[in-house]
Motif scaffolding. Structure first.
Motif, short mmCIF file in Angstrom:
data_model
loop_
_atom_site.label_atom_id
_atom_site.label_comp_id
_atom_site.label_asym_id
_atom_site.label_seq_id
_atom_site.Cartn_x
_atom_site.Cartn_y
_atom_site.Cartn_z
N UNK A 1 -7.37 3.02 0.11
CA UNK A 1 -8.32 1.97 0.49
C UNK A 1 -7.63 0.92 1.36
N UNK A 2 -6.40 0.63 1.02
CA UNK A 2 -5.68 -0.39 1.78
C UNK A 2 -5.31 0.13 3.17
N UNK A 3 -4.89 1.39 3.23
CA UNK A 3 -4.54 1.96 4.54
C UNK A 3 -5.77 2.04 5.45
N UNK A 4 -6.93 2.33 4.84
CA UNK A 4 -8.17 2.44 5.65
C UNK A 4 -8.76 1.06 5.93
N UNK A 5 -8.19 0.03 5.33
CA UNK A 5 -8.70 -1.34 5.44
C UNK A 5 -10.18 -1.39 5.04
N UNK A 6 -10.45 -0.83 3.89
CA UNK A 6 -11.82 -0.78 3.34
C UNK A 6 -12.41 -2.20 3.28
N UNK B 1 3.69 5.22 8.56
CA UNK B 1 2.54 5.33 7.65
C UNK B 1 2.47 4.18 6.66
N UNK B 2 3.62 3.59 6.38
CA UNK B 2 3.65 2.54 5.36
C UNK B 2 3.33 1.16 5.91
N UNK B 3 3.33 1.02 7.26
CA UNK B 3 2.99 -0.28 7.83
C UNK B 3 1.47 -0.39 7.90
N UNK B 4 0.89 -1.30 7.14
CA UNK B 4 -0.56 -1.37 7.02
C UNK B 4 -1.05 -2.82 7.12
N UNK B 5 -2.38 -2.95 7.11
CA UNK B 5 -2.99 -4.27 6.97
C UNK B 5 -3.26 -4.94 8.31
N UNK B 6 -3.87 -6.16 8.28
CA UNK B 6 -4.26 -6.84 7.06
C UNK B 6 -5.46 -6.16 6.38
N UNK C 1 -6.30 -11.35 0.68
CA UNK C 1 -5.85 -10.33 1.63
C UNK C 1 -4.35 -10.13 1.49
N UNK C 2 -3.88 -9.03 2.07
CA UNK C 2 -2.45 -8.76 2.10
C UNK C 2 -2.10 -8.03 3.38
N UNK C 3 -0.84 -7.72 3.59
CA UNK C 3 -0.46 -7.04 4.82
C UNK C 3 0.99 -6.59 4.84
N UNK C 4 1.71 -6.81 3.73
CA UNK C 4 3.09 -6.30 3.66
C UNK C 4 3.05 -4.78 3.66
N UNK C 5 4.10 -4.14 4.13
CA UNK C 5 4.06 -2.68 4.16
C UNK C 5 4.15 -2.10 2.74
N UNK C 6 3.83 -0.82 2.61
CA UNK C 6 3.88 -0.19 1.27
C UNK C 6 5.35 0.03 0.95
#
Ligand SMILES: Cc1cc2nc3c(=O)[nH]c(=O)nc-3n(C[C@H](O)[C@H](O)[C@H](O)COP(=O)(O)OP(=O)(O)OC[C@H]3O[C@@H](n4cnc5c(N)ncnc54)[C@H](O)[C@@H]3O)c2cc1C
Length: 235
Positions: free
Chosen positions: A95-100, A143-148, A108-113
């Protein structure tokens, strides 16, 4: 110089004398809750060993450390992960990767996994991404860099205990999702969100789950007015 690969090729680079030693960590084989004292003693031993390496042995650091003295070693072991409470929603990394877009987004968040190797200093390498200098041209790192991304209020409310709110690394998330939501800034905005939800619940004479279900927009407006940000702009 047998120790050098342990630091420089296995993701534990002492780049600066002043900081960046997140890799001084251990976990398994010890239990993060029940073996706290043992972990504290182990970590103290390791911290002294790392200091000895930097101060006396490391060809790249010993000169830079020549005027440094060890003043103290913290004696309260920090936790990146321990118990989490099951909430009305279990937030997962997909859900976080897809920015649901969650109807009840409240933080909110945005640090990498940022998943760490179990065992820490006892593992063959620390976090593998660190060993490759977080090179985002590598697919497994990118792949681990995500967000916000947004965090729903339901992940901050217990599913079994009415009106129990969470904020921090105890929220309702999977292990992988915790790798991004647990950072301090994100924990802080969760605290503001759940606190504001509690205040609104008192005003309405309802519980926080009711607020999330029926007054999510009001909650978001309160949070926006106090300077909060949302990843999926609420209407
Ligand atoms: C080594 C390490 C490095 C990190 N580096 C970073 C970083 O660089 N940047 C970043 O943003 N995040 C970092 N983190 C993550 C971040 O610090 C934590 O995830 C975050 O602080 C968790 O906040 P929290 O409020 O959920 O839990 P905590 O900060 O652990 O707070 C929980 C508090 O509850 C208290 N407590 C426990 N039981 C009881 C009780 N029964 N009664 C009363 N009080 C109790 C504890 O003493 C503690 O003060 C790091 C974590 C670690 C372990």
């Amino acid at each position: 110089m047998k120790m050098r690969p342990f630091f420089y090729e296995q993701g534990r680079k002492p780049n600066e004398p002043e900081g960046g030693y997140w890799w001084i960590e251990i976990g398994v084989p010890w239990h993060t809750i029940h073996d706290n004292e043992t972990i504290r003693h182990e970590l103290t031993r390791h911290a002294l060993g790392v200091w000895d390496w930097m101060k006396n042995r490391d060809p790249l650091m010993k000169d830079r450390c020549r005027n440094y003295a060890l003043e103290f070693i913290g004696q309260v072991p920090g936790k990146r992960e321990s118990r989490r409470v099951m909430g009305l929603h279990l937030l997962n990394e997909n859900e976080l990767q897809k920015r649901e877009a969650f109807f009840d987004e409240c933080a909110y968040g945005g640090w990498f996994i940022d998943l760490h190797s179990p065992g820490g200093l006892l593992a063959p390498t620390s976090e593998p991404d660190s060993a490759v200098d977080y090179d985002s041209s590598l697919k497994e790192v990118a792949l681990k860099f995500i967000g916000p991304y947004g965090i729903p209020l339901r992940a901050l409310l217990s599913k079994d205990v009415v009106n129990l709110g969470m904020a921090g690394r105890n929220i309702s998330v999977t292990h992988a999702a915790l790798g991004t939501v647990r950072v301090m800034g994100t924990c802080g905005v969760m605290g503001q969100a759940v606190g504001t939800a509690a205040a609104l619940a008192v005003v309405r004479g309802e519980d926080m789950a009711w607020v999330g279900q029926h007054e999510a927009k009001t909650l978001q407006q309160h949070l926006l007015r106090s300077g909060c940000f949302f990843a999926a702009s609420p209407q």
